[in-house]
Design an enzyme around this catalytic site. Sequence first.
Site, PDB file in Angstrom:
ATOM      1  N   CYS A 130       0.818  -1.220   0.000  1.00 44.79           N
ATOM      2  CA  CYS A 130       0.000   0.000   0.000  1.00 44.79           C
ATOM      3  C   CYS A 130       0.852   1.271   0.000  1.00 44.79           C
ATOM      4  CB  CYS A 130      -0.905   0.071   1.224  1.00 44.79           C
ATOM      5  SG  CYS A 130      -1.303  -1.486   1.994  1.00 44.79           S
TER       6      CYS A 130
ATOM      7  N   ASP B 292      -3.454  -2.949   7.733  1.00 41.00           N
ATOM      8  CA  ASP B 292      -4.424  -3.893   8.286  1.00 41.00           C
ATOM      9  C   ASP B 292      -4.242  -5.313   7.785  1.00 41.00           C
ATOM     10  OD1 ASP B 292      -5.326  -1.621   9.422  1.00 41.00           O
ATOM     11  OD2 ASP B 292      -7.388  -1.783   8.719  1.00 41.00           O
TER      12      ASP B 292
ATOM     13  N   CYS C 114      -2.740   3.174   2.857  1.00 39.69           N
ATOM     14  CA  CYS C 114      -3.452   2.093   3.539  1.00 39.69           C
ATOM     15  C   CYS C 114      -4.565   2.649   4.426  1.00 39.69           C
ATOM     16  CB  CYS C 114      -2.487   1.255   4.358  1.00 39.69           C
ATOM     17  SG  CYS C 114      -3.251  -0.266   4.956  1.00 39.69           S
ATOM     18  N   ASP C 115      -5.520   1.775   4.721  1.00 37.94           N
ATOM     19  CA  ASP C 115      -6.809   2.102   5.331  1.00 37.94           C
ATOM     20  C   ASP C 115      -6.839   3.321   6.258  1.00 37.94           C
ATOM     21  OD1 ASP C 115      -7.305  -0.218   4.023  1.00 37.94           O
ATOM     22  OD2 ASP C 115      -8.001  -1.342   5.740  1.00 37.94           O
ATOM     23  N   LYS C 116      -6.174   3.228   7.409  1.00 39.33           N
ATOM     24  CA  LYS C 116      -6.310   4.279   8.419  1.00 39.33           C
ATOM     25  C   LYS C 116      -5.508   5.518   8.080  1.00 39.33           C
ATOM     26  CE  LYS C 116      -8.774   1.271  10.359  1.00 39.33           C
ATOM     27  NZ  LYS C 116      -8.492   0.262   9.337  1.00 39.33           N
TER      28      LYS C 116
ATOM     29  N   CYS D 217      -5.267  -2.537  -1.246  1.00 43.48           N
ATOM     30  CA  CYS D 217      -6.202  -3.596  -1.642  1.00 43.48           C
ATOM     31  C   CYS D 217      -7.160  -3.115  -2.724  1.00 43.48           C
ATOM     32  CB  CYS D 217      -6.988  -4.076  -0.431  1.00 43.48           C
ATOM     33  SG  CYS D 217      -5.960  -4.799   0.849  1.00 43.48           S
TER      34      CYS D 217
ATOM     35  N   GLU E 255     -10.508  -5.292  13.581  1.00 43.74           N
ATOM     36  CA  GLU E 255     -11.324  -5.831  12.496  1.00 43.74           C
ATOM     37  C   GLU E 255     -11.336  -7.351  12.584  1.00 43.74           C
ATOM     38  OE1 GLU E 255      -9.819  -4.302   8.819  1.00 43.74           O
ATOM     39  OE2 GLU E 255     -10.594  -2.294   9.187  1.00 43.74           O
TER      40      GLU E 255
ATOM     41  N   SER F  24     -13.444  -5.537   8.371  1.00 40.93           N
ATOM     42  CA  SER F  24     -12.684  -5.069   7.213  1.00 40.93           C
ATOM     43  C   SER F  24     -13.652  -4.694   6.101  1.00 40.93           C
ATOM     44  CB  SER F  24     -11.768  -6.193   6.728  1.00 40.93           C
ATOM     45  OG  SER F  24     -11.274  -5.913   5.446  1.00 40.93           O
TER      46      SER F  24
END
Length: 577
Positions: free
Chosen positions: A56, A88, A129-131, A201, A453, A479
């Site tokens: 990521c 994650d 990435c996510d956060k 992702c 998650e 997730s």
Amino acid sequence: MLKGKVDKTNLPSRHVTQGPARAPHRSYYYAMGLDEEDIAQPFIGVATCWNEAAPCNISLNRQAQAVKLGVKAASGTPREFTTITVTDGIAMGHEGMRSSLASRDAIADTVELTMRGHCYDAIVGLAGCDKSLPGMMMAMVRLNTPSVFMYGGSIMPGRFNGKDVTVQDVFEAVGRHQAGANSDEELRALEKVACPSAGACGGQFTANTMACVSEAIGLALMNSAGAPAPYESRDQYAQASGEAVMNLLEKNIRARDIVTRKSLENAARIVACTGGSTNAGLHLPAIAHEAGIDFDLFDVCDIFRDTPYFVDLKPGGQYVAKDLYEVGGVPVVMKELRKAGLIHEDCMTASGHSIGEELDKIEGDADGKVIYSVANPLTSTGGVVGLKGNLAPEGAIVKVAGMSEEEQSFTGPARVFECEEDAFEAVKARQYKEGEVLVIRNEGPSGGPGMREMLATTAALSGQGMGKKVALITDGRFSGATRGFCVGHVGPEAAHGGPIGLLQDGDEITINAITGALTVDLTDAELATRKANWAGPKETIYASGALWKYAQLVGGARLGAVTHPGAKHEKHIYMDL
């Protein structure tokens, strides 16, 4: 802006570059190769979450160099810095996942501290990435500087047995492997090809959901989120982002001029119509909190409820981010929303123009395959739904994208687990029954700590073919890759004495995503009796360190699991110091 001719009287960088008293400060800049003209120009923070933790983030460093070229071309002086991420996919399914949500606030805090400490005048923030996406946007709004966000781009899909695959398929293959449905060799072959490039992702999981949000909320340039990470075209958007922040600085257009109640509603629309991650129900209130705007989980869910779902993306649908980009990306999706009157067109964007003005430039239209027409959606309501009831007085959230109406209600007896590990072991050993509602508690923001998650558990259920035969509720999170009837963010969390902490095996639970209800078949009196006999929060192993500190500060999921009082309580704006 003319090189070296900028009036810095009202810019933060004057504190470190102007006047005789700042000679020691300037000497540091000379040491790094800057000259008098560079020092006289606005200082622009170029913040990235680059690291070697996961794909990521791995290309963010390259893209940051292109941002710096854009800043320089527009007569600014870029100052690159990095911050942390917790990825994650690698943190998932073990104790490391407790660090994930806490990292969002740490990212916002560290970007804030770096900007304040060095008195930068504006920011371009890159995240993968996510956060890290909401964390970076939270910092921008908190500081209220001229700000441009840029996503690092999605991963390319892998190919396995002639089909596109993502990391979600690997998580689910673990469940099939546990069930004896695939061999060690098959699992090994899949894991080697599922993630073939840099990037986050590829499904409409949290990273791509928040990337779509960055465009819809106005902090990112239109279509900048779309191209996959390996595409060299990302560098053009990066350079344009560097130029754009200089334009915002010149016009004094700040982050809170862009992030308003209306733009938050636009952002929630994009989550709903793309079947995005339930985590947006946590991150949008947290971004709103930084601006002092009341916009909680229920507000988000109200918008989800009356937004059609018409973009067919994984995990509920067929396609990945690369496919969405190739048919026009977020701008075409927003054009469809505009046709239905579901976009506030007067919101300002990072380009210095309104959403409506930007959409007028977009020529593409829905392809009918990845992006359906808003008039002919996949379903008439959003892909994410809010729930409320005596089991969740402060709300809960569930992703229903790809589920039929019949699949959106479920009643069954509770099977209670005190943490995710217990649930995962039970699933692995098949110590549960079809028709049950699996309850995972003590995983909230404070009680976890960290609001983990549950992808390992939900993917194992899907891999065993049980994803539609049981339901799962938790005060933790899911997730964006989670499939099945999985309810997260149940509030109040168990550690705060919420009803989820009072459940016992066999209690009859009803989840109805059509009516928005999450209830347990207990009277108020029965719940009150159990609350009176409640032993209190489960003790965790985190009695010191960052996660202990996070657990003391963090609030409930309904308001975004935030860790400070927010803009309503601030006594100054950073840019005006």
